[in-house]
Motif scaffolding. Structure first.
Motif, PDB file in Angstrom:
ATOM      1  N   ALA A  77      -7.467  -5.987   6.158  1.00 24.49           N
ATOM      2  CA  ALA A  77      -6.982  -4.960   5.230  1.00 24.49           C
ATOM      3  C   ALA A  77      -7.692  -5.053   3.884  1.00 24.49           C
ATOM      4  O   ALA A  77      -8.062  -4.038   3.288  1.00 24.49           O
ATOM      5  CB  ALA A  77      -5.473  -5.092   5.047  1.00 24.49           C
ATOM      6  N   GLU A  78      -7.894  -6.276   3.411  1.00 28.84           N
ATOM      7  CA  GLU A  78      -8.547  -6.475   2.121  1.00 28.84           C
ATOM      8  C   GLU A  78      -9.999  -5.993   2.137  1.00 28.84           C
ATOM      9  O   GLU A  78     -10.544  -5.621   1.094  1.00 28.84           O
ATOM     10  CB  GLU A  78      -8.494  -7.949   1.737  1.00 28.84           C
ATOM     11  CG  GLU A  78      -7.096  -8.444   1.377  1.00 28.84           C
ATOM     12  CD  GLU A  78      -7.034  -9.945   1.186  1.00 28.84           C
ATOM     13  OE1 GLU A  78      -8.062 -10.614   1.467  1.00 28.84           O
ATOM     14  OE2 GLU A  78      -5.983 -10.449   0.766  1.00 28.84           O
ATOM     15  N   THR A  80     -11.102  -3.395   3.890  1.00 25.09           N
ATOM     16  CA  THR A  80     -11.153  -2.023   4.393  1.00 25.09           C
ATOM     17  C   THR A  80     -10.490  -1.060   3.421  1.00 25.09           C
ATOM     18  O   THR A  80      -9.535  -1.423   2.730  1.00 25.09           O
ATOM     19  CB  THR A  80     -10.423  -1.940   5.759  1.00 25.09           C
ATOM     20  OG1 THR A  80     -10.944  -2.952   6.630  1.00 25.09           O
ATOM     21  CG2 THR A  80     -10.614  -0.579   6.404  1.00 25.09           C
ATOM     22  N   ARG A  85      -7.121   1.154   7.024  1.00 20.99           N
ATOM     23  CA  ARG A  85      -6.645  -0.201   7.319  1.00 20.99           C
ATOM     24  C   ARG A  85      -5.894  -0.278   8.641  1.00 20.99           C
ATOM     25  O   ARG A  85      -6.127  -1.182   9.438  1.00 20.99           O
ATOM     26  CB  ARG A  85      -5.769  -0.697   6.168  1.00 20.99           C
ATOM     27  CG  ARG A  85      -6.596  -1.058   4.937  1.00 20.99           C
ATOM     28  CD  ARG A  85      -5.729  -1.430   3.754  1.00 20.99           C
ATOM     29  NE  ARG A  85      -6.560  -1.746   2.593  1.00 20.99           N
ATOM     30  CZ  ARG A  85      -6.091  -1.944   1.374  1.00 20.99           C
ATOM     31  NH1 ARG A  85      -4.782  -1.851   1.145  1.00 20.99           N
ATOM     32  NH2 ARG A  85      -6.915  -2.229   0.386  1.00 20.99           N
ATOM     33  N   THR A  88      -8.254   0.017  11.554  1.00 23.47           N
ATOM     34  CA  THR A  88      -9.086  -1.181  11.695  1.00 23.47           C
ATOM     35  C   THR A  88      -8.313  -2.307  12.358  1.00 23.47           C
ATOM     36  O   THR A  88      -8.827  -2.997  13.244  1.00 23.47           O
ATOM     37  CB  THR A  88      -9.590  -1.639  10.313  1.00 23.47           C
ATOM     38  OG1 THR A  88     -10.388  -0.596   9.730  1.00 23.47           O
ATOM     39  CG2 THR A  88     -10.439  -2.892  10.426  1.00 23.47           C
ATOM     40  N   GLN A 140       0.132  -1.512   4.950  1.00 21.57           N
ATOM     41  CA  GLN A 140      -1.189  -0.916   5.167  1.00 21.57           C
ATOM     42  C   GLN A 140      -1.112   0.570   5.522  1.00 21.57           C
ATOM     43  O   GLN A 140      -2.122   1.180   5.847  1.00 21.57           O
ATOM     44  CB  GLN A 140      -1.926  -1.670   6.286  1.00 21.57           C
ATOM     45  CG  GLN A 140      -1.869  -3.171   6.192  1.00 21.57           C
ATOM     46  CD  GLN A 140      -2.132  -3.700   4.793  1.00 21.57           C
ATOM     47  OE1 GLN A 140      -3.037  -3.243   4.091  1.00 21.57           O
ATOM     48  NE2 GLN A 140      -1.341  -4.688   4.380  1.00 21.57           N
TER      49      GLN A 140
END
Length: 212
Positions: A77-78, A80, A85, A88, A140
């Motif tokens: 998440a960090e 993207t 997120r 992904t 997210q």
């Protein structure tokens, strides 16, 4: 021979890490304490220097696996953009690589059914980690109220984990890959808001229309 506190902590962590992998490979009841200790390079007699019971080790091993999964999602998440997120995370979860390597994958598809039969203490510990995972995934999902995002995250995780179980049952051929693809689509279709002026059709209405 007396060992330092740091050595004992390192050994404890090694046992938990090894047990976490083996439990996901063999199941909660598929491997005994002696085998777990042997994997960690220790004798069976040293077990109670680290854990009060087998249940205590199982809980720590489950928690370790769940924490690793949540941390992997957080890292993805960090790296993207916010609007990508969820896609992904789903894309990285429902893969042939994850399907074929249960020992290093998510603990829920491999151990969930067994956890449901464990003691209340074990189930409570597992449920707490599952809730952390749900909350992390809900974070997210942008531009959605918290309650709705949490509900969506629950549905996404249930679909993802059920998909992985079915894909593993199907093996590693085309049918299994098809299941993985269907699961990805199901999660992401549900997460994609309809375009302005366009309503998603209801399955029942679509089926009725198709018959006329």
């Amino acid at each position: 021979m007396r060992y330092s506190k740091e050595h004992k902590l390192e050994t404890h962590a090694r046992i938990v890490k090894k047990a976490s992998v083996r439990l996901r490979e063999k199941g909660a009841h598929g491997i005994g304490v002696a085998d777990l200790m042997k994997d960690a390079g220790l004798t069976h007699g040293g077990f109670y220097a680290h854990f009060d019971s087998r249940e205590a080790l199982v809980i720590e091993a489950f928690a370790h696996a769940m924490d690793r999964s949540t941390e992997r999602w957080r890292k993805l998440a960090e790296e993207t953009a916010p609007d990508k997120r969820l896609a992904t995370i789903v894309g990285s979860y429902l893969t042939p690589l994850h399907r074929d390597d249960p020992g290093h994958g998510c603990a829920v598809p491999t151990l969930g059914a067994e956890i449901a039969r464990e003691s209340p203490k074990t189930r409570k510990a597992f449920a707490a980690k599952l809730e952390q995972m749900i909350d992390m995934l809900a974070e997210q999902i942008p531009d959605v109220p918290r309650k709705a995002a949490r509900k969506q995250a629950m549905a996404a995780i249930a679909t993802m984990m059920g998909t992985l179980v079915l894909a593993r049952i199907a093996g590693n051929g085309d049918f299994s890959d098809e299941i993985l693809g269907a699961g990805r689509e199901a999660v992401l279709d549900r997460a994609t808001p309809p375009k302005p002026g366009v309503k998603k059709s209801m399955p029942g209405k679509a089926a009725t229309a198709a018959r006329h």
